[in-house]
Scaffold this motif. Structure first.
Motif, PDB file in Angstrom:
ATOM      1  N   TRP A  79       0.823  -1.210   0.000  1.00  0.00           N
ATOM      2  CA  TRP A  79       0.000   0.000   0.000  1.00  0.00           C
ATOM      3  C   TRP A  79       0.857   1.261   0.000  1.00  0.00           C
ATOM      4  O   TRP A  79       0.494   2.264  -0.605  1.00  0.00           O
ATOM      5  CB  TRP A  79      -1.003  -0.013   1.163  1.00  0.00           C
ATOM      6  CG  TRP A  79      -2.166  -0.888   0.819  1.00  0.00           C
ATOM      7  CD1 TRP A  79      -2.444  -2.134   1.309  1.00  0.00           C
ATOM      8  CD2 TRP A  79      -3.186  -0.606  -0.142  1.00  0.00           C
ATOM      9  NE1 TRP A  79      -3.580  -2.644   0.706  1.00  0.00           N
ATOM     10  CE2 TRP A  79      -4.062  -1.725  -0.182  1.00  0.00           C
ATOM     11  CE3 TRP A  79      -3.452   0.474  -0.982  1.00  0.00           C
ATOM     12  CZ2 TRP A  79      -5.175  -1.779  -1.008  1.00  0.00           C
ATOM     13  CZ3 TRP A  79      -4.564   0.414  -1.811  1.00  0.00           C
ATOM     14  CH2 TRP A  79      -5.409  -0.694  -1.819  1.00  0.00           C
ATOM     15  N   SER A  80       2.027   1.189   0.634  1.00  0.00           N
ATOM     16  CA  SER A  80       2.964   2.328   0.587  1.00  0.00           C
ATOM     17  C   SER A  80       3.446   2.561  -0.839  1.00  0.00           C
ATOM     18  O   SER A  80       3.557   3.696  -1.292  1.00  0.00           O
ATOM     19  CB  SER A  80       4.178   2.079   1.492  1.00  0.00           C
ATOM     20  OG  SER A  80       3.787   2.100   2.833  1.00  0.00           O
ATOM     21  N   ILE A  88       1.835   1.779  -3.574  1.00  0.00           N
ATOM     22  CA  ILE A  88       0.695   2.342  -4.316  1.00  0.00           C
ATOM     23  C   ILE A  88       0.596   3.842  -4.051  1.00  0.00           C
ATOM     24  O   ILE A  88       0.435   4.645  -4.970  1.00  0.00           O
ATOM     25  CB  ILE A  88      -0.612   1.605  -3.937  1.00  0.00           C
ATOM     26  CG1 ILE A  88      -0.578   0.185  -4.505  1.00  0.00           C
ATOM     27  CG2 ILE A  88      -1.841   2.363  -4.447  1.00  0.00           C
ATOM     28  CD1 ILE A  88      -1.668  -0.739  -3.984  1.00  0.00           C
ATOM     29  N   ASP A  89       0.735   4.229  -2.777  1.00  0.00           N
ATOM     30  CA  ASP A  89       0.674   5.650  -2.413  1.00  0.00           C
ATOM     31  C   ASP A  89       1.841   6.431  -3.005  1.00  0.00           C
ATOM     32  O   ASP A  89       1.652   7.507  -3.577  1.00  0.00           O
ATOM     33  CB  ASP A  89       0.667   5.822  -0.884  1.00  0.00           C
ATOM     34  CG  ASP A  89      -0.635   5.356  -0.255  1.00  0.00           C
ATOM     35  OD1 ASP A  89      -1.643   5.218  -0.989  1.00  0.00           O
ATOM     36  OD2 ASP A  89      -0.637   5.116   0.968  1.00  0.00           O
ATOM     37  N   GLU A  90       3.052   5.893  -2.871  1.00  0.00           N
ATOM     38  CA  GLU A  90       4.254   6.610  -3.311  1.00  0.00           C
ATOM     39  C   GLU A  90       4.320   6.776  -4.826  1.00  0.00           C
ATOM     40  O   GLU A  90       4.871   7.748  -5.324  1.00  0.00           O
ATOM     41  CB  GLU A  90       5.509   5.889  -2.805  1.00  0.00           C
ATOM     42  CG  GLU A  90       5.701   6.018  -1.297  1.00  0.00           C
ATOM     43  CD  GLU A  90       6.693   5.009  -0.729  1.00  0.00           C
ATOM     44  OE1 GLU A  90       7.488   4.434  -1.503  1.00  0.00           O
ATOM     45  OE2 GLU A  90       6.656   4.801   0.498  1.00  0.00           O
ATOM     46  N   GLY A 110       1.597   6.859  -6.787  1.00  0.00           N
ATOM     47  CA  GLY A 110       0.420   7.567  -7.271  1.00  0.00           C
ATOM     48  C   GLY A 110      -0.263   6.857  -8.428  1.00  0.00           C
ATOM     49  O   GLY A 110      -0.970   7.472  -9.223  1.00  0.00           O
ATOM     50  N   ASN A 136      -3.944   7.485  -8.978  1.00  0.00           N
ATOM     51  CA  ASN A 136      -4.200   8.861  -9.456  1.00  0.00           C
ATOM     52  C   ASN A 136      -3.841   9.033 -10.926  1.00  0.00           C
ATOM     53  O   ASN A 136      -4.543   9.734 -11.661  1.00  0.00           O
ATOM     54  CB  ASN A 136      -3.441   9.879  -8.607  1.00  0.00           C
ATOM     55  CG  ASN A 136      -3.963   9.932  -7.191  1.00  0.00           C
ATOM     56  OD1 ASN A 136      -5.108   9.586  -6.928  1.00  0.00           O
ATOM     57  ND2 ASN A 136      -3.112  10.348  -6.268  1.00  0.00           N
TER      58      ASN A 136
END
Length: 195
Positions: free
Chosen positions: A16-17, A19-21, A23, A26
């Motif tokens: 999940w990190s 995926i966030d890092e 983007g 998005n």
């Protein structure tokens, strides 16, 4: 003895990190795409292979939009390689993107982004498979799947769906049992088993 569920939870948090890092969600959303998580991370069965799977849909499908989303993703300096396969004329009717991301701990992650035509026979299919697997998993079958996945050497290619079928449908509970099961259940191509 290692708590396999705890190990899986830690790897899931790392995923999940990533995926966030990156983007990644998005970047695809910016072109109006629907991006669905599928595979091992979706089902809570990620353990050995640092692999994150997304199925992506746009209406209408536009190849240049697909490249646009990937170009945004590729600007992240931790994305080291991106590969592309055009399978629009194949049975799958999709574009396959594979991005390789190196996290701050030196782990390499593969982000599979399959941009699928809405008329593909697989449109929405693997989302339903992941949902069904999540529904039928018990603590015992989850642990068995994670232990088998963890015991498979990294250089040996095994489709996760084979392990899920062996454990959920056929009662396999060990790596030795899985190797025996695999010999008797040879499979080529896309596996369409659903529990």
């Amino acid at each position: 003895m290692e708590d396999i569920l705890e190990t899986a939870k830690q790897i899931e948090e790392e995923a999940w990190s990533v995926i966030d890092e990156t983007g990644v969600i998005n970047h695809w959303s910016s072109i109006g795409a629907t991006i669905n998580l599928v595979g091992s991370l979706k089902t809570g069965l990620l353990i050995n292979n640092r692999d994150i799977d997304f199925h992506i849909y746009t209406n209408p499908f536009n190849l240049s939009d697909s490249f646009l989303a990937i170009s945004g993703l590729a600007e992240n300096k931790r994305i080291k390689t991106v590969s592309y396969s055009n399978l629009l004329d194949a049975e799958d009717k999709c574009i396959e993107w594979h991005a390789f991301y190196d996290d701050q701990n030196g782990n390499s992650w593969q982000i599979d982004m399959i941009h699928i035509l809405n008329e593909s026979p697989y449109a929405g299919y693997f989302e339903r498979v992941a949902e069904r697997i999540s529904k039928v998993l018990t603590k015992e079958t989850r642990e068995a799947i994670l232990r088998i996945k963890k015991a498979i050497p990294t250089d040996k290619k095994v489709m996760s769906i084979q392990i899920y079928k062996a454990v959920i449908e056929d009662g396999v509970r060990s790596i030795e049992g899985f190797w025996r099961w695999e010999k008797q259940n040879q499979n080529e191509g896309i596996i369409t088993w659903v529990p």
